[in-house]
Motif scaffolding. Structure first.
Motif, PDB file in Angstrom:
ATOM      1  N   PHE A 138       0.736  -1.214   0.023  1.00 52.92           N
ATOM      2  CA  PHE A 138       0.241   0.022   0.064  1.00 52.92           C
ATOM      3  C   PHE A 138       0.906   1.044   0.026  1.00 52.92           C
ATOM      4  O   PHE A 138       1.744   1.271   0.637  1.00 52.92           O
ATOM      5  N   VAL A 139       0.461   2.360  -0.897  1.00 50.19           N
ATOM      6  CA  VAL A 139       0.998   3.527  -1.054  1.00 50.19           C
ATOM      7  C   VAL A 139       0.276   4.485  -0.199  1.00 50.19           C
ATOM      8  O   VAL A 139       0.595   5.316   0.518  1.00 50.19           O
ATOM      9  N   SER A 140      -0.750   4.730  -0.970  1.00 48.81           N
ATOM     10  CA  SER A 140      -1.848   6.059  -0.787  1.00 48.81           C
ATOM     11  C   SER A 140      -3.202   5.524  -1.123  1.00 48.81           C
ATOM     12  O   SER A 140      -3.538   5.024  -1.918  1.00 48.81           O
ATOM     13  N   TYR A 187      -5.019   8.939   2.641  1.00 54.11           N
ATOM     14  CA  TYR A 187      -4.282   7.799   3.737  1.00 54.11           C
ATOM     15  C   TYR A 187      -2.891   7.600   3.128  1.00 54.11           C
ATOM     16  O   TYR A 187      -3.019   7.610   1.900  1.00 54.11           O
ATOM     17  N   TYR A 188      -2.091   7.369   3.853  1.00 54.05           N
ATOM     18  CA  TYR A 188      -0.606   7.190   3.521  1.00 54.05           C
ATOM     19  C   TYR A 188       0.137   6.083   4.173  1.00 54.05           C
ATOM     20  O   TYR A 188      -0.066   6.224   5.309  1.00 54.05           O
ATOM     21  N   ALA A 189       0.775   5.515   3.524  1.00 57.51           N
ATOM     22  CA  ALA A 189       2.070   4.606   3.996  1.00 57.51           C
ATOM     23  C   ALA A 189       3.034   5.481   4.893  1.00 57.51           C
ATOM     24  O   ALA A 189       3.321   6.717   4.418  1.00 57.51           O
ATOM     25  N   LEU A 216      -1.307  11.041  -8.105  1.00 55.92           N
ATOM     26  CA  LEU A 216      -0.327  10.497  -7.157  1.00 55.92           C
ATOM     27  C   LEU A 216       0.804  11.436  -7.257  1.00 55.92           C
ATOM     28  O   LEU A 216       1.644  11.234  -8.535  1.00 55.92           O
ATOM     29  N   GLN A 217       1.184  12.503  -6.494  1.00 56.34           N
ATOM     30  CA  GLN A 217       2.282  13.594  -6.951  1.00 56.34           C
ATOM     31  C   GLN A 217       3.395  12.827  -5.854  1.00 56.34           C
ATOM     32  O   GLN A 217       3.325  12.962  -4.533  1.00 56.34           O
ATOM     33  N   THR A 224       1.606  12.905  -2.528  1.00 55.69           N
ATOM     34  CA  THR A 224       0.253  13.611  -2.316  1.00 55.69           C
ATOM     35  C   THR A 224      -0.635  12.770  -3.068  1.00 55.69           C
ATOM     36  O   THR A 224      -0.289  12.847  -4.491  1.00 55.69           O
ATOM     37  N   ILE A 225      -1.802  12.364  -2.564  1.00 54.69           N
ATOM     38  CA  ILE A 225      -2.897  11.682  -3.489  1.00 54.69           C
ATOM     39  C   ILE A 225      -3.948  12.953  -3.634  1.00 54.69           C
ATOM     40  O   ILE A 225      -4.516  13.540  -2.516  1.00 54.69           O
TER      41      ILE A 225
END
Length: 123
Positions: free
Chosen positions: A45-47, A57-59, A79-80, A67-68
């Motif tokens: 999971f990344v975001s 939500y972020y890892a 996804l930046q 930044t999503i």
């Protein structure tokens, strides 16, 4: 719903990339997430973003660097990725599903997936 991911490429450490995930045929489900998979490793999971509320939500490994975001008019999630590191090298996948919040971290809870887009961070 069909998902189309794009935006990967080769970038130097410290550089930036923006990934896009576009939905067609139907709308995104409750959550839209980015996962990544490096060679020989499991998908992680990344975001994630709640498509309706916009909550994100972020890892821990990407918090403060990635930044999503979502653009409802364009049916697109971005996804930046800034301050990229060699450890970020992986194939990135976007997925969408109607899981509950506690389930967003598990790729098995996503029904719809885009094809991967490769991100390589190297000098």
């Amino acid at each position: 719903v069909q998902l189309q991911a794009s935006g990967g490429g080769l970038v130097q450490p410290g550089g930036s990339l923006r990934l896009s995930c576009v939905a067609s045929g139907d709308t995104f489900r409750r959550y839209v997430s980015w996962f990544r998979q490096a060679p020989g490793k499991e998908r992680e999971f990344v975001s994630a973003v709640n498509w309706n509320s916009g909550h994100t939500y972020y890892a821990d490994s990407v918090k403060g660097r990635f930044t999503i975001s979502r653009d409802k008019a364009k049916s697109t999630v971005y996804l930046q990725m800034n301050s990229l590191e060699s450890a970020d090298t992986a194939e990135y996948f976007c997925g969408s599903g109607s899981t509950i919040l506690s389930g967003i971290y598990d790729s098995r809870n996503y029904v719809y997936w885009g094809q991967g887009t490769l991100v390589t961070v190297s000098s």
